[in-house]
Scaffold this active site. Structure first.
Site, PDB file in Angstrom:
ATOM      1  N   ASP A 102       0.829  -1.197   0.000  1.00  0.00           N
ATOM      2  CA  ASP A 102       0.000   0.000   0.000  1.00  0.00           C
ATOM      3  C   ASP A 102       0.871   1.257   0.000  1.00  0.00           C
ATOM      4  O   ASP A 102       0.679   2.158  -0.799  1.00  0.00           O
ATOM      5  CB  ASP A 102      -0.978   0.005   1.189  1.00  0.00           C
ATOM      6  CG  ASP A 102      -0.296  -0.307   2.515  1.00  0.00           C
ATOM      7  OD1 ASP A 102       0.932  -0.524   2.542  1.00  0.00           O
ATOM      8  OD2 ASP A 102      -1.003  -0.351   3.535  1.00  0.00           O
ATOM      9  N   ASP A 105       7.498   3.609   2.989  1.00  0.00           N
ATOM     10  CA  ASP A 105       7.968   4.794   3.694  1.00  0.00           C
ATOM     11  C   ASP A 105       9.485   4.660   3.896  1.00  0.00           C
ATOM     12  O   ASP A 105      10.247   4.986   3.001  1.00  0.00           O
ATOM     13  CB  ASP A 105       7.186   4.879   5.012  1.00  0.00           C
ATOM     14  CG  ASP A 105       7.375   6.188   5.717  1.00  0.00           C
ATOM     15  OD1 ASP A 105       6.765   7.180   5.304  1.00  0.00           O
ATOM     16  OD2 ASP A 105       8.153   6.228   6.698  1.00  0.00           O
ATOM     17  N   PHE A 155       0.077  12.057   7.719  1.00  0.00           N
ATOM     18  CA  PHE A 155      -0.509  10.761   8.033  1.00  0.00           C
ATOM     19  C   PHE A 155      -1.771  10.531   7.193  1.00  0.00           C
ATOM     20  O   PHE A 155      -2.749  11.265   7.305  1.00  0.00           O
ATOM     21  CB  PHE A 155      -0.824  10.628   9.527  1.00  0.00           C
ATOM     22  CG  PHE A 155      -1.044   9.190   9.893  1.00  0.00           C
ATOM     23  CD1 PHE A 155       0.026   8.356  10.163  1.00  0.00           C
ATOM     24  CD2 PHE A 155      -2.323   8.656   9.901  1.00  0.00           C
ATOM     25  CE1 PHE A 155      -0.160   7.016  10.440  1.00  0.00           C
ATOM     26  CE2 PHE A 155      -2.526   7.319  10.183  1.00  0.00           C
ATOM     27  CZ  PHE A 155      -1.441   6.491  10.454  1.00  0.00           C
TER      28      PHE A 155
HETATM   29  P1  IMP Z   1       8.037   1.279   6.149  1.00  0.00           P
HETATM   30  O1  IMP Z   1       8.656   0.014   6.669  1.00  0.00           O
HETATM   31  O2  IMP Z   1       8.523   2.484   6.902  1.00  0.00           O
HETATM   32  O3  IMP Z   1       8.222   1.455   4.654  1.00  0.00           O
HETATM   33  O4  IMP Z   1       6.513   1.182   6.528  1.00  0.00           O
HETATM   34  C1  IMP Z   1       5.486   1.047   5.643  1.00  0.00           C
HETATM   35  C2  IMP Z   1       4.219   0.747   6.426  1.00  0.00           C
HETATM   36  O5  IMP Z   1       3.929   1.761   7.372  1.00  0.00           O
HETATM   37  C3  IMP Z   1       3.002   0.694   5.521  1.00  0.00           C
HETATM   38  O6  IMP Z   1       2.775  -0.581   4.997  1.00  0.00           O
HETATM   39  C4  IMP Z   1       1.882   1.158   6.418  1.00  0.00           C
HETATM   40  O7  IMP Z   1       1.334   0.089   7.140  1.00  0.00           O
HETATM   41  C5  IMP Z   1       2.557   2.072   7.395  1.00  0.00           C
HETATM   42  N1  IMP Z   1       2.348   3.480   7.030  1.00  0.00           N
HETATM   43  C6  IMP Z   1       3.293   4.339   6.572  1.00  0.00           C
HETATM   44  N2  IMP Z   1       2.768   5.552   6.352  1.00  0.00           N
HETATM   45  C7  IMP Z   1       1.460   5.484   6.668  1.00  0.00           C
HETATM   46  C8  IMP Z   1       0.377   6.450   6.617  1.00  0.00           C
HETATM   47  O8  IMP Z   1       0.515   7.627   6.251  1.00  0.00           O
HETATM   48  N3  IMP Z   1      -0.842   5.982   7.013  1.00  0.00           N
HETATM   49  C9  IMP Z   1      -1.049   4.708   7.425  1.00  0.00           C
HETATM   50  N4  IMP Z   1      -0.071   3.778   7.471  1.00  0.00           N
HETATM   51  C10 IMP Z   1       1.177   4.161   7.090  1.00  0.00           C
HETATM   52 MG    MG Z   2       0.811  -1.616   4.814  1.00  0.00          MG
END
Ligand code: IMP
Ligand code: MG
Length: 202
Positions: A102, A105, A155
């Site tokens: 989805d 980040d 967010f």
């Molecule tokens: P990463 O490991 O930092 O890339 O985390 C990605 C995960 O963080 C995604 O799969 C989401 O579950 C969560 N996430 C990151 N940003 C958001 C946001 O703005 N809203 C909701 N969930 C988020």
């Molecule tokens: Mg996710």
């Protein structure tokens, strides 16, 4: 109960914009995998909304499968330490695999999943993410083949993205009002913090 849309400060992508972009991504995947039958792998629960729309717009035969993960500790969003709580049902050795996310980040979650999948020797392994924050990346080597939209550092909820398990069902992607985040921060429930909520169900 109040209308969950009332908690949204601003809509970033409407249902129509999402539909159009998902179709474009499906078109690219269908072209790239013509004559093949990729396995689309996704992580519960956030990416499910995207995955189901994406597959319905594909013109190649496709299979889907799911994993579920959880993260640890207070610094979990930054740690990249992930525990697998549900593995795939199928073997992926020799398969053409696309990891469908989805939002990416820091990239730590996707990086962990990629290593896990790569170890099983798929024929190919690519990433498709609807949303991306490349400027937030910690895992800078992460290669994303299919990307829907680059998004700001705010967010987001809707179209699968949640805040404390809510708002996933909204048909658009929007920015949650600050007062909703602030109110939750002022009276934290037993569950994780805002950042934790995001990271605990990638
Ligand atoms: P990463 O490991 O930092 O890339 O985390 C990605 C995960 O963080 C995604 O799969 C989401 O579950 C969560 N996430 C990151 N940003 C958001 C946001 O703005 N809203 C909701 N969930 C988020
Ligand atoms: Mg996710």
């Amino acid at each position: 109960m109040t209308d969950p849309s009332a908690d949204i400060q601003e809509i970033l992508f409407t249902e129509e914009q999402i539909t159009r972009r998902v179709r474009e991504l499906a078109g690219a995947i269908s072209r790239d995998y013509a004559g093949r039958a990729p396995l689309l792998v996704s992580v519960l629960k956030g990416a499910v909304y995207f995955l189901t729309d994406l597959t319905r717009a594909l013109t190649v035969p496709v299979e889907i499968d799911f994993m579920a993960i959880t993260t640890y500790g207070s610094a979990k969003a930054q740690s990249g330490v992930v525990r697998l709580i549900k593995d795939l049902d199928v073997e992926i050795t020799g398969r053409e695999v696309v990891l469908v996310e989805d939002i990416i980040d820091t990239g730590l979650t996707a990086g962990y999943l990629l290593r896990l999948l790569q170890a099983r020797a798929p024929a190919s392994l690519r990433i498709c993410t609807l949303l991306d924050r490349p400027y937030r990346r910690i895992l800078e080597t992460l290669e994303i083949t299919y990307r829907g939209f680059e998004v700001p550092d705010r967010f987001l909820v809707g179209y699968g993205l949640d805040y404390r398990e809510r708002y996933r069902h909204l048909p658009f992607i929007g920015v949650l009002k600050n007062e909703v985040l602030a109110a939750a921060a002022a009276s934290p429930p037993a569950g994780p913090s805002a950042a934790g909520a995001a990271a605990s169900d990638p």
